[in-house]
Design a protein around this motif. Structure first.
Motif, short mmCIF file in Angstrom:
data_model
loop_
_atom_site.label_atom_id
_atom_site.label_comp_id
_atom_site.label_asym_id
_atom_site.label_seq_id
_atom_site.Cartn_x
_atom_site.Cartn_y
_atom_site.Cartn_z
N UNK A 19 0.83 -1.21 0.00
CA UNK A 19 0.00 0.00 0.00
C UNK A 19 0.87 1.26 0.00
N UNK A 20 1.98 1.21 0.70
CA UNK A 20 2.88 2.36 0.81
C UNK A 20 4.20 2.03 0.12
N UNK A 21 4.59 2.87 -0.84
CA UNK A 21 5.86 2.62 -1.52
C UNK A 21 6.73 3.87 -1.60
N UNK A 22 6.43 4.84 -0.75
CA UNK A 22 7.21 6.06 -0.67
C UNK A 22 7.39 6.42 0.80
N UNK A 23 8.55 6.94 1.16
CA UNK A 23 8.82 7.32 2.53
C UNK A 23 9.55 8.65 2.53
N UNK A 24 9.15 9.56 3.39
CA UNK A 24 9.85 10.83 3.53
C UNK A 24 10.66 10.77 4.81
N UNK A 25 11.95 11.01 4.67
CA UNK A 25 12.88 10.93 5.81
C UNK A 25 13.77 12.16 5.83
N UNK A 26 14.25 12.48 7.01
CA UNK A 26 15.27 13.51 7.12
C UNK A 26 16.47 13.05 6.30
N UNK A 27 17.02 13.93 5.50
CA UNK A 27 18.12 13.57 4.60
C UNK A 27 19.46 13.61 5.32
N UNK A 28 19.54 12.88 6.44
CA UNK A 28 20.77 12.86 7.24
C UNK A 28 21.61 11.62 6.95
N UNK A 29 21.30 10.94 5.84
CA UNK A 29 22.08 9.77 5.42
C UNK A 29 22.10 9.74 3.90
N UNK A 30 23.11 9.09 3.34
CA UNK A 30 23.25 8.99 1.89
C UNK A 30 22.36 7.86 1.39
N UNK A 31 21.58 8.13 0.36
CA UNK A 31 20.67 7.14 -0.21
C UNK A 31 20.61 7.36 -1.72
N UNK A 32 20.80 6.30 -2.50
CA UNK A 32 20.83 6.40 -3.95
C UNK A 32 20.01 5.31 -4.61
N UNK A 33 19.60 5.55 -5.84
CA UNK A 33 18.88 4.54 -6.61
C UNK A 33 19.72 3.27 -6.65
N UNK A 63 15.31 15.00 -3.15
CA UNK A 63 15.58 15.80 -1.95
C UNK A 63 14.90 17.16 -2.08
N UNK A 64 14.35 17.61 -0.95
CA UNK A 64 13.64 18.88 -0.91
C UNK A 64 13.80 19.52 0.45
N UNK A 65 13.64 20.79 0.59
CA UNK A 65 13.75 21.43 1.92
C UNK A 65 12.49 21.42 2.77
N UNK A 66 11.62 20.88 3.24
CA UNK A 66 10.73 21.25 4.34
C UNK A 66 9.95 20.22 5.13
N UNK A 67 8.87 19.63 5.06
CA UNK A 67 7.91 19.22 6.11
C UNK A 67 8.43 19.18 7.57
N UNK A 68 7.73 18.63 8.47
CA UNK A 68 8.08 18.55 9.90
C UNK A 68 8.07 17.09 10.32
N UNK A 69 8.22 16.55 11.39
CA UNK A 69 8.31 16.91 12.79
C UNK A 69 9.74 17.04 13.31
N UNK A 70 10.68 17.32 12.44
CA UNK A 70 12.06 17.43 12.88
C UNK A 70 12.38 18.85 13.33
N UNK A 71 13.44 18.99 14.07
CA UNK A 71 13.83 20.31 14.56
C UNK A 71 14.27 21.20 13.41
N UNK A 72 14.11 22.49 13.61
CA UNK A 72 14.56 23.46 12.60
C UNK A 72 16.05 23.29 12.31
N UNK A 73 16.82 23.02 13.36
CA UNK A 73 18.26 22.83 13.19
C UNK A 73 18.56 21.67 12.23
N UNK A 74 17.90 20.52 12.45
CA UNK A 74 18.14 19.37 11.57
C UNK A 74 17.57 19.60 10.17
N UNK A 75 16.42 20.25 10.08
CA UNK A 75 15.85 20.55 8.77
C UNK A 75 16.81 21.43 7.98
N UNK A 76 17.32 22.47 8.63
CA UNK A 76 18.24 23.37 7.94
C UNK A 76 19.56 22.69 7.59
#
Length: 85
Positions: A19-33, A63-76
């Motif tokens: 049912x779910x085949x997409x995940x949005x994560x904080x981009x704090x790790x390297x991930x490639x096709x 990769x994109x800049x925004x949604x939440x629930x992460x801290x502003x510091x980690x998002x930035x």
């Protein structure tokens, strides 16, 4: 490359069933096709892993800049990445 990530129970079930085949994560790790994500089911109420795992191959990373629930510091610092599998 194989990447291990925890995935809450309710999302684990959705990924497992297809049912779910997409995940949005904080981009704090390297991930490639072509990478493989090993999802480890996480029980948030019990604060522990259930022992169930599943693997999905990454088919797209955006990769994109925004949604939440992460801290502003980690998002930035990291931004976000959308991973399809």
């Amino acid at each position: 490359m194989k990447i291990e990530k925890k995935l809450r129970k309710e999302y684990f079930e959705k990924v497992m069933s297809g049912v779910m085949n997409t995940d949005i994560r904080l981009a704090d790790f390297d991930c490639n096709v072509g990478d493989v994500i090993l999802f480890k089911e996480w029980d948030g109420a019990a604060q522990k892993f259930t022992g169930r795992t599943l693997e999905r191959e990454v088919t797209s990373v955006s990769k994109t800049p925004r949604p939440r629930p992460w801290t502003e510091e980690n998002i930035n610092k990291y931004g976000f990445q959308t991973i399809s599998f």
